[in-house]
Write a protein that holds these residues in place. Structure first.
Motif, PDB file in Angstrom:
ATOM      1  N   PHE A  49       3.454 -17.560 -13.876  1.00 33.68           N
ATOM      2  CA  PHE A  49       3.420 -17.384 -12.425  1.00 33.68           C
ATOM      3  C   PHE A  49       4.431 -16.328 -11.978  1.00 33.68           C
ATOM      4  CE2 PHE A  49       1.824 -21.981 -12.088  1.00 33.68           C
ATOM      5  CZ  PHE A  49       0.506 -21.573 -11.990  1.00 33.68           C
ATOM      6  N   ARG A  50       5.617 -16.364 -12.547  1.00 28.66           N
ATOM      7  CA  ARG A  50       6.646 -15.375 -12.192  1.00 28.66           C
ATOM      8  C   ARG A  50       6.211 -13.971 -12.587  1.00 28.66           C
ATOM      9  NH1 ARG A  50      12.270 -16.618 -14.320  1.00 28.66           N
ATOM     10  NH2 ARG A  50      12.793 -14.949 -12.896  1.00 28.66           N
ATOM     11  N   THR A  51       5.588 -13.845 -13.761  1.00 31.01           N
ATOM     12  CA  THR A  51       5.124 -12.533 -14.221  1.00 31.01           C
ATOM     13  C   THR A  51       4.033 -12.003 -13.299  1.00 31.01           C
ATOM     14  OG1 THR A  51       5.675 -13.096 -16.514  1.00 31.01           O
ATOM     15  CG2 THR A  51       4.146 -11.269 -16.182  1.00 31.01           C
ATOM     16  N   LEU A  52       3.080 -12.852 -12.931  1.00 29.01           N
ATOM     17  CA  LEU A  52       2.017 -12.427 -12.015  1.00 29.01           C
ATOM     18  C   LEU A  52       2.591 -12.042 -10.656  1.00 29.01           C
ATOM     19  CD1 LEU A  52      -0.713 -15.090 -12.868  1.00 29.01           C
ATOM     20  CD2 LEU A  52      -0.763 -12.652 -13.433  1.00 29.01           C
ATOM     21  N   SER A  53       3.549 -12.812 -10.182  1.00 30.19           N
ATOM     22  CA  SER A  53       4.175 -12.530  -8.901  1.00 30.19           C
ATOM     23  C   SER A  53       4.926 -11.195  -8.939  1.00 30.19           C
ATOM     24  CB  SER A  53       5.122 -13.668  -8.523  1.00 30.19           C
ATOM     25  OG  SER A  53       5.792 -13.381  -7.332  1.00 30.19           O
ATOM     26  N   ARG A  54       5.665 -10.989 -10.022  1.00 29.84           N
ATOM     27  CA  ARG A  54       6.423  -9.746 -10.182  1.00 29.84           C
ATOM     28  C   ARG A  54       5.490  -8.532 -10.208  1.00 29.84           C
ATOM     29  NH1 ARG A  54       8.771 -10.220 -15.256  1.00 29.84           N
ATOM     30  NH2 ARG A  54       9.417 -12.215 -14.469  1.00 29.84           N
ATOM     31  N   GLU A  55       4.315  -8.706 -10.805  1.00 27.11           N
ATOM     32  CA  GLU A  55       3.330  -7.617 -10.886  1.00 27.11           C
ATOM     33  C   GLU A  55       2.505  -7.494  -9.602  1.00 27.11           C
ATOM     34  OE1 GLU A  55       2.863  -5.365 -13.312  1.00 27.11           O
ATOM     35  OE2 GLU A  55       4.572  -6.170 -14.428  1.00 27.11           O
ATOM     36  N   LYS A  56       2.767  -8.385  -8.645  1.00 30.15           N
ATOM     37  CA  LYS A  56       2.078  -8.385  -7.349  1.00 30.15           C
ATOM     38  C   LYS A  56       0.558  -8.485  -7.487  1.00 30.15           C
ATOM     39  CE  LYS A  56       5.735  -5.898  -4.884  1.00 30.15           C
ATOM     40  NZ  LYS A  56       6.776  -6.452  -5.644  1.00 30.15           N
ATOM     41  N   THR A  57       0.133  -9.416  -8.334  1.00 30.92           N
ATOM     42  CA  THR A  57      -1.292  -9.713  -8.461  1.00 30.92           C
ATOM     43  C   THR A  57      -1.494 -11.202  -8.235  1.00 30.92           C
ATOM     44  OG1 THR A  57      -3.288  -9.292  -9.769  1.00 30.92           O
ATOM     45  CG2 THR A  57      -1.354 -10.096 -10.968  1.00 30.92           C
ATOM     46  N   THR A  58      -2.696 -11.599  -7.989  1.00 26.33           N
ATOM     47  CA  THR A  58      -2.983 -12.977  -7.615  1.00 26.33           C
ATOM     48  C   THR A  58      -2.785 -13.958  -8.772  1.00 26.33           C
ATOM     49  OG1 THR A  58      -4.622 -14.448  -6.627  1.00 26.33           O
ATOM     50  CG2 THR A  58      -5.459 -12.758  -8.107  1.00 26.33           C
ATOM     51  N   ILE A  59      -2.389 -15.171  -8.410  1.00 26.81           N
ATOM     52  CA  ILE A  59      -2.346 -16.246  -9.398  1.00 26.81           C
ATOM     53  C   ILE A  59      -3.580 -17.118  -9.279  1.00 26.81           C
ATOM     54  CG2 ILE A  59       0.168 -16.293  -9.511  1.00 26.81           C
ATOM     55  CD1 ILE A  59       0.041 -18.854  -7.776  1.00 26.81           C
ATOM     56  N   LEU A  60      -4.395 -16.863  -8.283  1.00 25.43           N
ATOM     57  CA  LEU A  60      -5.595 -17.670  -8.056  1.00 25.43           C
ATOM     58  C   LEU A  60      -6.741 -17.157  -8.930  1.00 25.43           C
ATOM     59  CD1 LEU A  60      -5.354 -17.854  -4.166  1.00 25.43           C
ATOM     60  CD2 LEU A  60      -4.603 -19.559  -5.841  1.00 25.43           C
ATOM     61  N   PRO A  61      -7.307 -18.045  -9.759  1.00 28.50           N
ATOM     62  CA  PRO A  61      -8.323 -17.584 -10.708  1.00 28.50           C
ATOM     63  C   PRO A  61      -9.623 -17.111 -10.055  1.00 28.50           C
ATOM     64  CG  PRO A  61      -8.057 -19.968 -10.850  1.00 28.50           C
ATOM     65  CD  PRO A  61      -7.005 -19.456  -9.906  1.00 28.50           C
ATOM     66  N   THR A  66      -5.529  -7.402  -9.160  1.00 25.51           N
ATOM     67  CA  THR A  66      -5.259  -6.034  -8.732  1.00 25.51           C
ATOM     68  C   THR A  66      -4.563  -5.236  -9.825  1.00 25.51           C
ATOM     69  OG1 THR A  66      -3.192  -6.785  -7.722  1.00 25.51           O
ATOM     70  CG2 THR A  66      -5.122  -6.630  -6.285  1.00 25.51           C
ATOM     71  N   HIS A  67      -3.955  -5.938 -10.790  1.00 23.92           N
ATOM     72  CA  HIS A  67      -3.271  -5.278 -11.904  1.00 23.92           C
ATOM     73  C   HIS A  67      -3.610  -6.023 -13.198  1.00 23.92           C
ATOM     74  CE1 HIS A  67      -0.762  -4.311  -8.408  1.00 23.92           C
ATOM     75  NE2 HIS A  67      -0.503  -3.191  -9.031  1.00 23.92           N
ATOM     76  N   LEU A  68      -3.677  -5.281 -14.283  1.00 23.28           N
ATOM     77  CA  LEU A  68      -3.836  -5.892 -15.603  1.00 23.28           C
ATOM     78  C   LEU A  68      -2.434  -6.231 -16.102  1.00 23.28           C
ATOM     79  CD1 LEU A  68      -5.634  -6.721 -17.958  1.00 23.28           C
ATOM     80  CD2 LEU A  68      -5.398  -4.400 -18.852  1.00 23.28           C
ATOM     81  N   VAL A  69      -2.139  -7.503 -16.190  1.00 26.50           N
ATOM     82  CA  VAL A  69      -0.802  -7.953 -16.587  1.00 26.50           C
ATOM     83  C   VAL A  69      -0.808  -8.224 -18.090  1.00 26.50           C
ATOM     84  CG1 VAL A  69       0.982  -9.694 -16.228  1.00 26.50           C
ATOM     85  CG2 VAL A  69      -0.429  -8.943 -14.309  1.00 26.50           C
ATOM     86  N   THR A  70       0.061  -7.514 -18.816  1.00 20.01           N
ATOM     87  CA  THR A  70       0.095  -7.650 -20.277  1.00 20.01           C
ATOM     88  C   THR A  70       1.499  -7.972 -20.790  1.00 20.01           C
ATOM     89  OG1 THR A  70       0.446  -5.265 -20.558  1.00 20.01           O
ATOM     90  CG2 THR A  70      -1.839  -6.053 -20.554  1.00 20.01           C
ATOM     91  N   GLY A  71       2.457  -8.138 -19.894  1.00 18.90           N
ATOM     92  CA  GLY A  71       3.826  -8.420 -20.304  1.00 18.90           C
ATOM     93  C   GLY A  71       4.161  -9.893 -20.196  1.00 18.90           C
ATOM     94  N   GLY A  72       5.393 -10.233 -20.513  1.00 20.03           N
ATOM     95  CA  GLY A  72       5.843 -11.628 -20.450  1.00 20.03           C
ATOM     96  C   GLY A  72       4.992 -12.503 -21.360  1.00 20.03           C
ATOM     97  N   PRO A  73       4.631 -13.690 -20.905  1.00 15.61           N
ATOM     98  CA  PRO A  73       3.831 -14.580 -21.760  1.00 15.61           C
ATOM     99  C   PRO A  73       2.423 -14.033 -22.021  1.00 15.61           C
ATOM    100  CG  PRO A  73       4.076 -15.516 -19.563  1.00 15.61           C
ATOM    101  CD  PRO A  73       4.969 -14.307 -19.623  1.00 15.61           C
TER     102      PRO A  73
END
Length: 143
Positions: A49-61, A66-73
Motif C-alpha cells: 500500500f505504501r509503495t502504491l501510494s508513493r507511486e501515486k497510483t490506485t490501490i483499488l483493484p 496510472t503507473h506500472l509499479v515494479t519496486g518495493g514488494p
C-alpha cells in the motif's frame, strides 16, 4: 472481499462442523507459525500500500493503474497484497486452530487469480505493453 468471505465462511464452518486439529505441543508451534504468517501478511500489505501510494497510483483493484509499479514488494511478487492476504488467512487458521481456513485459503487464492489478477494483468498489458511483459518475465505472479 474474496478473502473476507473465505474468513467468514471458515469461521461459520468451524462453528458448525469443526475439523480435527493438532494437540499440544504441536498446536503451540502452529500458533507461533500463525503469528509469523499474520505478521508477514500484514507487513506485505502495508509495504505494498505504501509503495502504491508513493507511486501515486490506485490501490483499488477495480480502478485503472496510472503507473506500472515494479519496486518495493512488487519486485518480489506481482501481487504482494494477495500474497499478504493469503498469508494472513492461513495465519489466522493456524492461530485459532481453524482447519477450514487451511482449505479455504488456496481456494480464495485461486478465485482471486481468476476474478482479480487475470483481469488486472490484461489491463496492465493493454496499458503498459512491453514494459509490463518484461516485468511479467522478471517477477512471478505469486512468489
Amino acid at each position: 472481499m474474496i478473502y473476507l468471505g473465505a474468513l467468514a465462511l471458515g469461521v461459520v464452518l468451524h462453528a458448525l462442523v469443526p475439523l480435527p486439529w493438532f494437540s499440544r505441543p504441536f498446536a503451540d508451534i502452529l500458533v507461533a507459525v500463525g503469528v509469523l504468517a499474520v505478521g508477514a501478511g500484514v507487513l506485505l500489505d502495508v509495504l505494498a500500500f505504501r509503495t502504491l501510494s508513493r507511486e501515486k497510483t490506485t490501490i483499488l483493484p477495480h480502478k485503472g493503474s496510472t503507473h506500472l509499479v515494479t519496486g518495493g514488494p512488487f519486485a518480489v511478487t506481482r501481487n504482494p497484497i494477495y500474497v499478504g492476504n493469503t498469508l494472513f488467512l492461513l495465519g489466522i487458521g493456524l492461530i485459532f486452530g481453524i482447519a477450514w481456513l487451511m482449505l479455504l485459503a488456496p481456494l480464495a487464492a485461486f478465485a482471486t487469480q481468476k476474478l482479480a489478477i487475470e483481469p488486472e494483468e490484461r489491463h496492465l498489458e493493454a496499458r503498459f505493453g512491453k514494459a509490463f511483459r518484461d516485468y511479467r518475465k522478471r517477477v512471478r505472479r505469486w512468489i
